[in-house]
Design an enzyme around this catalytic site. Sequence first.
Site, PDB file in Angstrom:
ATOM      1  N   ARG A   6       0.830  -1.219   0.000  1.00  0.00           N
ATOM      2  CA  ARG A   6       0.000   0.000   0.000  1.00  0.00           C
ATOM      3  C   ARG A   6       0.865   1.270   0.000  1.00  0.00           C
ATOM      4  O   ARG A   6       0.534   2.260   0.645  1.00  0.00           O
ATOM      5  CB  ARG A   6      -0.960   0.024   1.195  1.00  0.00           C
ATOM      6  CG  ARG A   6      -1.859  -1.170   1.306  1.00  0.00           C
ATOM      7  CD  ARG A   6      -2.782  -1.329   0.099  1.00  0.00           C
ATOM      8  NE  ARG A   6      -3.474  -2.604   0.198  1.00  0.00           N
ATOM      9  CZ  ARG A   6      -3.037  -3.728  -0.379  1.00  0.00           C
ATOM     10  NH1 ARG A   6      -1.959  -3.728  -1.145  1.00  0.00           N
ATOM     11  NH2 ARG A   6      -3.686  -4.854  -0.245  1.00  0.00           N
TER      12      ARG A   6
ATOM     13  N   SER B   6     -10.806  -2.467   3.518  1.00  0.00           N
ATOM     14  CA  SER B   6     -10.107  -2.720   4.785  1.00  0.00           C
ATOM     15  C   SER B   6      -9.795  -1.380   5.444  1.00  0.00           C
ATOM     16  O   SER B   6      -9.141  -0.527   4.840  1.00  0.00           O
ATOM     17  CB  SER B   6      -8.794  -3.469   4.542  1.00  0.00           C
ATOM     18  OG  SER B   6      -9.071  -4.701   3.948  1.00  0.00           O
TER      19      SER B   6
ATOM     20  N   GLU C 147      -5.563   2.204   6.859  1.00  0.00           N
ATOM     21  CA  GLU C 147      -5.260   2.159   5.425  1.00  0.00           C
ATOM     22  C   GLU C 147      -6.063   3.261   4.728  1.00  0.00           C
ATOM     23  O   GLU C 147      -5.628   3.853   3.751  1.00  0.00           O
ATOM     24  CB  GLU C 147      -5.659   0.790   4.858  1.00  0.00           C
ATOM     25  CG  GLU C 147      -5.380   0.651   3.373  1.00  0.00           C
ATOM     26  CD  GLU C 147      -5.572  -0.761   2.862  1.00  0.00           C
ATOM     27  OE1 GLU C 147      -5.229  -1.718   3.597  1.00  0.00           O
ATOM     28  OE2 GLU C 147      -6.069  -0.909   1.735  1.00  0.00           O
TER      29      GLU C 147
END
Length: 304
Positions: free
Chosen positions: A174, A223, A293
């Site tokens: 990420r 998420s 995230e």
Amino acid sequence: MVYPKDNIARALIDLGAKENVPLSELVSFRVGGPAAFVLQPKEEGSLGRALDLCRAAQIPVILLGNGTNVLPSDEGFSGLILQLSGDGTAPLFEGEKVTVGAGCSLTALAKESVQRGLMGLERLCGIPGTVGGAVAMNAGAYGGEIKNVLKRVRCYREGGFAWEDARLDEMGYRRSPYTWPKTIVTAVELQLAPDDGTAGDTMVDCMRRRREKQPLSLPSAGSTFKRPEGHFAGALIEGCHLKGCTVGGAQVSELHAGFIVNRGGATAGDVLSLIRHVQDVVYRETGVTLEPEVKRLEDLLCIF
Ligand SMILES: Cc1cc2nc3c(=O)[nH]c(=O)nc-3n(C[C@H](O)[C@H](O)[C@H](O)COP(=O)(O)OP(=O)(O)OC[C@H]3O[C@@H](n4cnc5c(N)ncnc54)[C@H](O)[C@@H]3O)c2cc1C
């Protein structure tokens, strides 16, 4: 050159910007107050012109793709949201190479690639963002990552548009050097491979796993937390008995504890309070720090 504010507003509207748009219409969480201006540039010329206008008048700018990984604030945003999403340009397939605009849907591109007998994107099918957002986040799922097929990136940086070879060694979980505010991805070149006969089945299987495990019928940003080293965020949260935990209209999904969902009527403040509560409880009970995230919209604000 400093523009009076009315002139700036008029110039942005001439470029196609809309005024006073609810952020809840732009992000998958379906929360957030109004944005003063929203522009979906159709080509690089109008993107560059909008950035020049905002630079000259010191108007704050935020860049979005499909808004599937961001949490706005209830107060809204008084500057310009640039949304690179759905520009309608068809991907260009040349053998195993595909060149595509940043606003293209990642899922649509994955499906078309498989239909054309190519593999490399099949595990990413179902991620609801744009290709540009996927490169910015180095999106990944079920063992696949966009960096695995990324060859070249066309970016706006420090006033100009240019192609460059993908800086793959700077991309990780990420994490990517191709993310706003330093960079705007406008197009990418991907190197796919001939289908070895498994791509279609893999894509169908990944989509099935998503439907079974993820709360896709409720608004969310996927998420909520990054995977902490050596753990799974969802398992930690579930282990702390937080499944179903609710603040206002925001809830830790009863299907998948790694997702916070908007059960209806959630405010951005509800989501943020729940994120903090989950972080506090998980840290107290397990000693593990959960890092979001999901990006907060106000952290993406940039004045050139
Ligand atoms: C139901 C659901 C499932 C999901 N599953 C996954 C998954 O399996 N794997 C995964 O990785 N993610 C997943 N996500 C999260 C999200 O879809 C991805 O992070 C996606 O890549 C974000 O793309 P976007 O276009 O929506 O970007 P946005 O959410 O709009 O933006 C995300 C960040 O990227 C920046 N950005 C966007 N476009 C550009 C651009 N053109 N140039 C530079 N920076 C840009 C933004 O400024 C922001 O910082 C899921 C989300 C949902 C709602």
